[in-house]
Design an enzyme around this catalytic site. Structure first.
Site, PDB file in Angstrom:
ATOM      1  CG  ASN A 473      -2.453  23.169  -6.791  1.00 33.82           C
ATOM      2  OD1 ASN A 473      -1.397  24.232  -6.620  1.00 33.82           O
ATOM      3  ND2 ASN A 473      -3.551  23.313  -5.606  1.00 33.82           N
ATOM      4  CB  CYS A 475      -3.181  25.744  -2.455  1.00 32.15           C
ATOM      5  SG  CYS A 475      -4.618  26.564  -2.264  1.00 32.15           S
ATOM      6  CD  GLU A 477      -2.582  22.414  -2.834  1.00 31.59           C
ATOM      7  OE1 GLU A 477      -2.745  22.228  -2.719  1.00 31.59           O
ATOM      8  OE2 GLU A 477      -2.100  23.590  -3.294  1.00 31.59           O
TER       9      GLU A 477
END
Length: 795
Positions: A473, A475, A477
């Site tokens: 995704n 960012c 994570e």
């Protein structure tokens, strides 16, 4: 499942809390108001920043009925039935008074917790009605006490249909009916809300068909509109110059990335002023990898060119106009470069400085018409400026996916091969060190690209029998297979510090269990931007439980962030969080069954769980199964031993229960940046990071600023033995006084000498504590237009 009370009281989910009316006001540097909401009811302990985030971002702005009525539904307890607008009660009100905005934090907490409990009851997550009531109360209490928070799409969308009957037209989303596992198109916007923040899309090398390039643009638009973000690996797309099936050659990967970038920039995420969040991943062997790596560097330079050029351009054009009006030259000769040496020199300087000859003629024409000055639009380097809107690549995080083979080539100083997407032929050879240098320099200059380590990711993949993991995704994570989704939540670590300063591992573990349940329920109730994502979300049921405020926790413990003791705390907390989440997932599998693809991936998943357990026990590196790079572990210390002991117990049980029952979820935890939800929980630091400044100024998408002051300095300095007098002096030095009193230059006396009266000074004093900088206090919106014109004599 059974639940017990920790924060709530029987019959009162907000026991021990006081709610009070607060106002929220977001302003621009000139004082103009971006957003204002008065008398919002919030817990009295919340900071102004948390109030502003809730009021501006998360409270529904319109369409909330002033009166509602329950909708009877077989098998649903009356207190848990959903509500709709009470038409008879609304008809008794004036038309303008029938609907409004959410103006009480409890409305937001109740609608989210109620929606989760409603779907949890429908799908059999609770052992009894009493357990459902306790779960509801505990979720409301944790939200109000800032102990935990879900990702932003939940705040935007969850419970609007359950609490208020709000609906909207279908927009191409899909959901899976839990009873039969069949994917169905959503009939409206909110009965199955979009609750996942993180999506990973698969992009095929196809122009317009399903799963292809422009279908990807549409899927991303649905994701961004719901307040979520998406990532995709674009490595299947042909490079520039590769042959097309119908003849001709491809325009290349980069041309399509620019289309995706423009589309993302045009969408306001969640219908609010959040920017769209987007990740672009490219494998290091793609023929366009060098252009991709340097994409943002070139665009940053274009911004610099625009900023510098706009200033130079205006300077030269006005020098031409000034020379053309030079009174030292006879009037008949002023506009003739052959007769006016000053004009001739100004034109030559402008052309030498890069000004197009047409523009110099344009300036001369303005002078001929009597203009004394020309204004050219000036650009700046602000991220939301016209300069950045003009260039590409500003709406995504970019990452390069590297294999162990790349680093082996780097160590041997070998060539790195770039291969065609269609034929697999080698199209270019370059030194691995040269590509590595380009990546490093680009990241140094503009913070992109990031790196993703492909082989390590595959070795920790719980469902590797199905398909590879290609992307993340925005960012990074959430790391999972293509066309998948994840809904997130974060726990505020500081809330688990007891009065004696010790970390309450047991309370943290219990909160992890409750929130894992919430995220799992959200899988059943949510809708997805495509049928394929809905089906895969149902098959894997991936969750993203994480935490915020680690840096603050370590501050309050009096520990340096970069210390072995801090690393040990971080490891222990992560081990406990993930161990409890997988244990809860196994517990839910006992009641509801494992995720659909568990049996097909039983061996790799249990291998990953065993490796996690080994890491918690800090075993010898030789004991790990099928890992090239062994994890870093930390032995328990006097202070962390209790947390480590509980973490190891959770991993023992997660493995033993999972070996029998399987797991309800293929993945359970993430380490997310927790930006906006960190602010609504009053976190002084975000996810895993330390605080980069004790006083921070956050510029908001759409205008306005937050001034964020670290609230943990006092507690941290007390822990380190400072006196209260010393602490007060340090805090004042860090954040300023917020008053005109004793200010050396701009103070009450100097202002009164300039014509400011007591009332005006009082207005400024009131604005200073939350001012981003002085213009936020000294402007017509604070002082009033009449005062500025009459008293100060401003135009």
């Amino acid at each position: 499942m059974r639940f017990t009370r920790t924060y709530s009281a029987d019959g009162d989910c907000y026991a021990g809390l006081t709610f009070e009316p607060r106002s929220s006001r977001i302003v621009n540097p000139d004082g103009s108001v971006i957003f204002e909401a008065k008398d919002v009811m919030v817990p009295s302990t919340w900071s102004q920043v948390a109030v502003d985030v809730l009021a501006q971002k998360y409270c529904r702005k319109a369409g909330i009925p002033k009166a509602t009525t329950r909708v009877a539904e077989e098998g649903i307890p009356e207190w848990l039935q959903r509500s709709i607008a009470d038409k008879a009660a609304l008809d008794a009100l004036s038309r303008d008074d029938q609907f409004g905005a959410e103006r009480d934090a409890r409305q937001v907490f109740n609608r989210m917790a109620g929606c989760w409990t409603y779907w949890g009851w429908k799908h059999g997550y609770f052992d009894s009605e009493n357990d459902a009531q306790i779960y509801y109360d505990e979720m409301c209490a944790m939200l109000a006490r800032q102990i935990g928070a879900p990702n932003s799409p939940q705040w935007f969308n969850t419970g609007l249909h359950w609490a208020y009957g709000i609906s909207g037209p279908a927009q191409g989303h899909w959901y899976v009916e839990a009873s039969d596992g069949v994917a169905k198109p959503s009939q409206d916007t909110y009965s199955h809300p979009q609750v996942s923040a993180c999506f990973i899309l698969g992009i095929e090398d196809d122009l317009v068909n399903e799963g292809g390039i422009f279908d990807g643009v549409i899927r991303e638009a649905r994701i961004f509109k719901g307040g979520s973000g998406s990532g995709a690996n674009f490595s299947k797309l042909r490079a520039a110059g590769e042959k097309l099936t119908g003849g001709g050659t491809s325009s290349g990967l980069m041309s399509f990335l620019k289309v995706f970038d423009r589309a993302a920039g045009a969408i306001k995420s969640g219908g609010t002023t959040r920017r769209a969040a987007k990740m672009v991943v490219l494998n290091a062997d793609h023929p366009d990898i060098e252009e991709f790596v340097n994409w943002k560097v070139r665009e940053e330079r274009k911004v610099a060119d625009l900023v510098i050029g706009s200033r130079v351009f205006e300077k030269y054009l006005n020098e031409i106009i000034s020379a053309a009006r030079d009174t030292r030259v006879p009037e008949h000769a002023r506009l003739d470069p052959s007769l006016n040496p000053h004009l001739r020199c100004a034109i030559r300087d402008a052309i030498s400085g890069g000004v197009p000859s047409g523009a110099t003629q344009n300036a001369l024409d303005y002078a001929r018409q009597g203009y004394t000055r020309i204004e050219v639009e000036q650009y700046d380097t602000s991220w939301d400026s016209e300069a950045y809107l003009t260039v590409s690549g500003q709406n995504s995080n970019n990452s390069v996916r590297l294999t162990n083979g790349f680093f082996e080539a780097l160590d041997r100083d070998d060539d790195w091969l770039l291969t065609a997407r269609t034929t697999g032929d080698v199209v270019k050879r370059l030194k691995a060190r040269d590509l590595w240098e380009q990546i490093a320099v680009a990241a140094w200059q503009c913070a992109d690209p990031g790196l993703q380590f492909d082989d390590t990711i595959q070795e920790w993949h719980t469902c590797s029998n199905d398909e590879r993991i290609n992307a993340t995704n925005p960012c990074s994570e959430f790391i999972w297979v293509d066309d998948s989704a994840c809904n997130l939540a974060s726990l505020n670590l500081v809330k688990f510090l007891n009065d004696d300063g010790n970390f309450d591992a047991k309370r943290f573990a219990e909160a992890s269990r409750v929130w894992t349940t919430t995220l799992e329920i959200s899988v059943s109730m949510g809708q997805m931007p495509s049928k394929r994502i809905a089906e895969k979300n149902h098959r894997y049921r991936t969750l993203g439980l994480g935490y915020a405020n680690l840096g603050t926790l370590l501050m309050r413990m009096g520990l340096p962030y970069d210390s072995e003791e801090s690393f040990g705390w971080c490891g222990a907390i992560n081990a406990l969080l993930t161990g409890m989440a997988y244990r809860t997932s196994a517990e839910m599998a006992q009641k509801l069954g494992p995720f659909e693809r568990f049996q097909a991936n039983r061996e790799p998943m249990l291998r990953v769980i065993r490796n996690h357990r080994r890491a918690a026990y800090a075993v010898d590196s030789n004991e790990y199964e099928s890992l090239t790079v062994k994890p870093v572990t930390y032995a328990p210390t006097l202070f962390t031993q209790h947390t480590w002991a509980l973490a190891r117990k959770m991993w023992d049980e997660a493995l033993s229960i999972g070996e029998v029952a399987g797991y309800r979820n293929a993945q359970v935890t993430v380490t997310a940046p927790t930006g906006t939800i960190g602010l609504v929980m009053d976190c002084d630091t975000t996810g895993i990071e330390p605080d980069f400044a004790l006083v921070k100024f956050k510029k908001l998408a759409g205008g306005g600023y937050f001034k964020i002051v670290n609230q943990s300095v006092d507690a941290a300095l007390h822990k380190l033995g400072y006196s209260q007098e010393q602490i007060d002096a340090i805090e004042t030095y860090a954040k300023g006084t917020g008053t005109l009193e004793e200010a050396p230059h701009i103070n009450r006396a100097t202002l009164k000498a300039k014509g400011f009266d007591d009332e005006a000074v009082a207005r400024i004093e009131a604005a200073l504590p939350t001012a981003f900088e002085l213009p936020f206090a000294f402007n017509k919106f604070v002082l009033g237009e009449e005062f500025c014109k009459v008293k100060l004599g401003l135009t």
